[in-house]
Design a protein around this motif. Structure first.
Motif, short mmCIF file in Angstrom:
data_model
loop_
_atom_site.label_atom_id
_atom_site.label_comp_id
_atom_site.label_asym_id
_atom_site.label_seq_id
_atom_site.Cartn_x
_atom_site.Cartn_y
_atom_site.Cartn_z
N ARG A 133 0.85 -1.19 0.00
CA ARG A 133 0.00 0.00 0.00
C ARG A 133 0.88 1.23 0.00
N VAL A 150 -10.15 -5.09 -7.18
CA VAL A 150 -10.09 -4.30 -5.94
C VAL A 150 -11.42 -3.60 -5.71
N PHE A 153 -12.51 -1.70 -2.52
CA PHE A 153 -12.07 -0.34 -2.20
C PHE A 153 -13.24 0.65 -2.19
N MET A 156 -13.98 3.65 0.42
CA MET A 156 -12.88 3.88 1.36
C MET A 156 -12.43 5.34 1.30
N ASP A 161 -6.10 2.73 3.13
CA ASP A 161 -7.01 1.59 3.08
C ASP A 161 -6.93 0.84 1.75
N TRP A 162 -6.24 1.42 0.77
CA TRP A 162 -6.08 0.74 -0.52
C TRP A 162 -4.93 -0.26 -0.39
#
Length: 222
Positions: A133, A150, A153, A156, A161-162
């Protein structure tokens, strides 16, 4: 009397000329101030638009490189577990391990697009890299409509947080743990996901068997 009248007329004319010139200067000054304010507003708006455009490009680059690393981790784990009875996933000790010949899973070791430095590595209990990340903190502009790999995500509110890792909530839903039985009762091989690329191979690779293929990436149950 005529002299006084002539003097008074000259003085009156001078006053009128001065007032007229002062009025023109006042109008010119106001116009100049308005132009300066307008230029400032346009410049500020342009700078904000440019900043937003650059942030969108950096976020797109982050998603592209992060997903590529995530896919490489999945391919690496699948290849390391091929023909072995291993519980859980197998992870590399560094991203450089994903680029090694004869079968590199990653084109190159990418830098974090947002910081131009190293990634923040997510380590597994065994010490291997299970995800990456960005080190940058902040709120992303993109909050919806993410790629399937993803899609968790969505919503978010922080770049932190990714997390691009294998497995993750999105890949678990993409790759079910069991496949329906085939016509003969044997498990049917799942089709590979379009979001996961095949590993790069070189013509000189003669260590792998001719029929070696990578099976679908299935998240193991701990």
């Amino acid at each position: 009397m005529p002299r006084r009248t002539a003097s008074w007329l000259l003085a009156k004319r001078s006053i009128l000329v001065s007032l007229h010139a002062g009025g023109e200067r006042g109008i010119t000054y106001l116009f100049l101030m308005f132009a300066i304010v307008l230029i400032g507003i346009v410049t500020t708006m342009g700078a904000q638009q440019w900043k937003m455009m650059m942030q969108r490009e950096l976020e797109a680059d982050l998603l592209t490189k992060g997903i590529e690393i995530q896919n490489a981790l999945a391919l690496y784990s699948t290849a390391m577990k091929a023909g072995r009875v291993i519980q859980g996933e197998v992870y590399p000790q560094s991203l450089m391990d994903l680029t090694r010949l004869p079968k590199p899973y990653l084109r190159k070791v990418y830098l974090d697009p947002l910081t131009r430095g190293t990634w923040d590595y997510i380590r597994s209990p065994s010490g291997g890299i299970m995800g990456v990340r960005t080190r940058r903190k902040g709120e992303p502009m993109k909050k919806h409509e993410f790629p399937l790999a993803v899609r968790h995500f969505d919503g978010m509110k922080s770049y932190r947080d990714w997390i691009f890792q294998h497995p993750n909530p999105s890949t678990v839903s993409l790759f079910p743990s069991t496949a329906p039985p085939g016509p003969g009762g044997s498990p049917q091989q799942s089709a590979p996901s379009p979001g996961v690329p095949e590993p790069f191979t070189t013509p000189s690779d003669d260590t792998a068997p001719e029929d070696s293929t990578f099976s679908p990436i299935l998240p193991a149950t701990q």
